[in-house]
Motif scaffolding. Sequence first.
Motif, PDB file in Angstrom:
ATOM      1  N   TYR A 141       0.812  -1.201   0.000  1.00 19.38           N
ATOM      2  CA  TYR A 141       0.000   0.000   0.000  1.00 19.38           C
ATOM      3  C   TYR A 141       0.850   1.258   0.000  1.00 19.38           C
ATOM      4  N   GLY A 142       2.150   1.134  -0.021  1.00 19.90           N
ATOM      5  CA  GLY A 142       2.996   2.307  -0.025  1.00 19.90           C
ATOM      6  C   GLY A 142       3.287   2.804   1.373  1.00 19.90           C
ATOM      7  N   SER A 143       4.164   3.780   1.459  1.00 19.38           N
ATOM      8  CA  SER A 143       4.604   4.301   2.755  1.00 19.38           C
ATOM      9  C   SER A 143       3.726   5.426   3.264  1.00 19.38           C
ATOM     10  N   ILE A 144       2.585   5.685   2.620  1.00 16.16           N
ATOM     11  CA  ILE A 144       1.711   6.755   3.083  1.00 16.16           C
ATOM     12  C   ILE A 144       0.947   6.340   4.329  1.00 16.16           C
ATOM     13  N   LEU A 145       0.892   5.042   4.607  1.00 10.73           N
ATOM     14  CA  LEU A 145       0.187   4.545   5.785  1.00 10.73           C
ATOM     15  C   LEU A 145       1.136   4.430   6.962  1.00 10.73           C
ATOM     16  N   SER A 146       0.664   4.804   8.133  1.00  5.67           N
ATOM     17  CA  SER A 146       1.446   4.614   9.348  1.00  5.67           C
ATOM     18  C   SER A 146       0.499   4.387  10.511  1.00  5.67           C
ATOM     19  N   VAL A 147       0.999   3.690  11.509  1.00 10.47           N
ATOM     20  CA  VAL A 147       0.216   3.407  12.711  1.00 10.47           C
ATOM     21  C   VAL A 147       0.776   4.242  13.853  1.00 10.47           C
ATOM     22  N   VAL A 148      -0.086   4.982  14.505  1.00  8.79           N
ATOM     23  CA  VAL A 148       0.293   5.783  15.670  1.00  8.79           C
ATOM     24  C   VAL A 148      -0.303   5.114  16.903  1.00  8.79           C
ATOM     25  N   VAL A 149       0.551   4.693  17.810  1.00 11.11           N
ATOM     26  CA  VAL A 149       0.111   3.997  19.017  1.00 11.11           C
ATOM     27  C   VAL A 149       0.082   4.996  20.173  1.00 11.11           C
ATOM     28  N   VAL A 150      -1.102   5.186  20.748  1.00  8.33           N
ATOM     29  CA  VAL A 150      -1.298   6.154  21.829  1.00  8.33           C
ATOM     30  C   VAL A 150      -1.167   5.431  23.162  1.00  8.33           C
ATOM     31  N   PRO A 151      -0.284   5.871  24.041  1.00  5.94           N
ATOM     32  CA  PRO A 151      -0.179   5.237  25.360  1.00  5.94           C
ATOM     33  C   PRO A 151      -1.503   5.317  26.119  1.00  5.94           C
ATOM     34  N   VAL A 152      -1.734   4.325  26.948  1.00  7.31           N
ATOM     35  CA  VAL A 152      -2.965   4.292  27.727  1.00  7.31           C
ATOM     36  C   VAL A 152      -2.963   5.443  28.729  1.00  7.31           C
ATOM     37  N   GLY A 153      -4.023   6.180  28.764  1.00  7.18           N
ATOM     38  CA  GLY A 153      -4.135   7.305  29.693  1.00  7.18           C
ATOM     39  C   GLY A 153      -5.526   7.893  29.650  1.00  7.18           C
ATOM     40  N   TRP A 154      -5.922   8.506  30.728  1.00  7.46           N
ATOM     41  CA  TRP A 154      -7.258   9.106  30.823  1.00  7.46           C
ATOM     42  C   TRP A 154      -7.251  10.514  30.224  1.00  7.46           C
ATOM     43  N   PRO A 155      -8.308  10.912  29.543  1.00  8.65           N
ATOM     44  CA  PRO A 155      -9.540  10.167  29.268  1.00  8.65           C
ATOM     45  C   PRO A 155      -9.402   9.263  28.053  1.00  8.65           C
ATOM     46  N   ARG A 156     -10.167   8.197  28.011  1.00  5.59           N
ATOM     47  CA  ARG A 156     -10.128   7.279  26.867  1.00  5.59           C
ATOM     48  C   ARG A 156     -11.123   7.774  25.825  1.00  5.59           C
ATOM     49  N   THR A 157     -10.736   8.809  25.094  1.00  6.09           N
ATOM     50  CA  THR A 157     -11.650   9.435  24.142  1.00  6.09           C
ATOM     51  C   THR A 157     -10.981   9.573  22.775  1.00  6.09           C
TER      52      THR A 157
END
Length: 660
Positions: A338-354
């Motif tokens: 799919y090319g390098s335009i896709l990336s995954v950003v992993v958000v650390p667990v923390g409040w608020p979960r929104t």
Amino acid sequence: MSGLYGNMPPKRGSVASAVQLGSRVQPPLDEDGSSCVPLQLGNDISFLLKFGVSRDCLETVEQRAVELGLPPAKVLLDGGLVSQDRYFRLLAMELGLEFCETVPDGVPVLPRLPAPDEWSRMARIAAYSPQCCNSFLNSKQADYYIAPDVHQLHGLRKLLLRSPHYAQRLKIMTHASGLNHLVRRASFELLYRAQNGLHLQHSHLSAKRVATIGQALFLLLTAQTLVLLGYVAFEPVLMAFHLPALLGYFAHAGLRFLGWVRPINQQDVSATPRIQDAQLPVYSVLVALHDEANQVDKLVAALLRLDWPKERLEIKLICEADDLQTIAACQHVLGQKYGSILSVVVVPVGWPRTKPKALNFALPLCSGDCVVVYDAEDRPDPAQLREAFTAFAVGPTNLACLQSPLSIHNAADGWLPSMFAIDYSAHFDGFLPVLERFRLPIPLGGSSNHFKRQALVNIGAWDPYNVTEDADLGIRLSRAGCVAGTLKRPTYEEAPNTWRVWLRQRTRWFKGWYQTWLVHMRHPIQLLSELGMVKFLAFQMLSIGTALAALVYPFWVYFLATCLVEIIDGHAPTWKHILAWVDMTAILFCFLAWGLLAAKTLPIRNLQHLRLSLLSIPVYWTLLSVAAWRAIWQLIRSPHVWEKTPHGASLSQAAMRNPR
């Protein structure tokens, strides 16, 4: 630093010699160390010929790079012709360096970790630059992990030719690995700013504190006073509060009636002159995912159909760190071509979960001039980005946001989805254009919001503590002197098809409106001065007015019914006769205005077959009242809890694959 591949056209010339390391055979070299094989391709992809990549492919890439004014390697990677992993592996072989799939924690990546305000400029970070040579040569660190760009390759080759022993300390990584490493190092600061950025920048506009002490005391005393007065003198109190309630109902219905009498803009957006790819900026696409592993494949396929050059598109799939299934699904998609335009950003667990907290975490990593937000189940019209960019280009300078219409694709799943589709049709295709025409604040939908990124940053981005961050953002934009507009190209969404899911979603929306009203009414005089009287009254009507209408609706119907019974029995006083006819007129006018607007807009999305369901509006409004009262209870007990809406349960899968 200009970015991983810079912004200038690639330089042409011969490829410098690689450093021999191990048993790999090197190409023939001239006396000065340069390759004696003449190559006409850009020097960031020409070496791939030796590793089996066809010249035709590379020449096509080169031609596209010249058209866009971009380095060929960027075109190659973004187009998915060669994966990042393979490209940097081969580059490592070319340079005689070791390739590493991941960067160990605690290992430095050159240059230094960017400060938070530099992330947007350094999102395409290059880990080696000539300015770092001295610190690298004098450092006692054992290893450095680098992802050189085309403008740094020449200097890196010269360094390795001059000092071959440094090859033992340099290791090649992919851009994605380097950026992920940097994000991990900055995760605490990014998370803190995602949680508290708006509160630190504009504390009076943050829902972190739901209500001030003064507001809480005022609401409590008001409720007690009303109860007491109602017990002592019910009829005068009822008459006193009937008038403003009726005015609110008539005003809200009047705007919808204007939407019905207003001619629909039949402009063919496909007839807009097409802007050349080279003139388009980078567009950032943000999608916050939580427990959405079943949606990733279809979502990515829909996003890749967007009519925007891949070389100027970045798609960020944002996942919570403990949502392992969704992260695995995203990583699986990244492993495909799919090319390098896709990336995954992993958000650390923390409040608020929104959702807004997740979007805030990813926003500093975006390099696009424009940003759009989609949901996991969204299927946007492929031409939507081009329409938005054109609207930004020709619109006023203070145009900061554009809302695309949301259309329900699974209206055939049952009565609730059909009413949801009717509601969306009237709101996005009829009501919002009226608000735009009269330059009133637009309560944004939770998806398909297109922003000028700098304007979004200037107002503090999303409020992570507001569970309808979209509606709040529309009001804050208006307070900042910005305007929002609407688009024609839709995004197809999935409506809840069960009572439980529908109730949770509607409860969250009402709770967010309560939050929004409380936040912005902390300083009503300041709000009035920033919005002006007309917008101030529109805000009251759109926020607390809508919520109160849902809250009092069943009681209003009950009062009207009792009045009619007394009138029929001949025991009703004159004032009840008057109120009964006024109330009946108001309710019927609201039903009529809502129904007429919906009936007019349904054909726009080929939903005219739902018109018969308009007869059940009174029942649907009763359910809305249940959600509004449930939101009051949640606002007191758990104001920041985000009730997740599950997706993928649609019975109309064919409609999802082929939305009209």
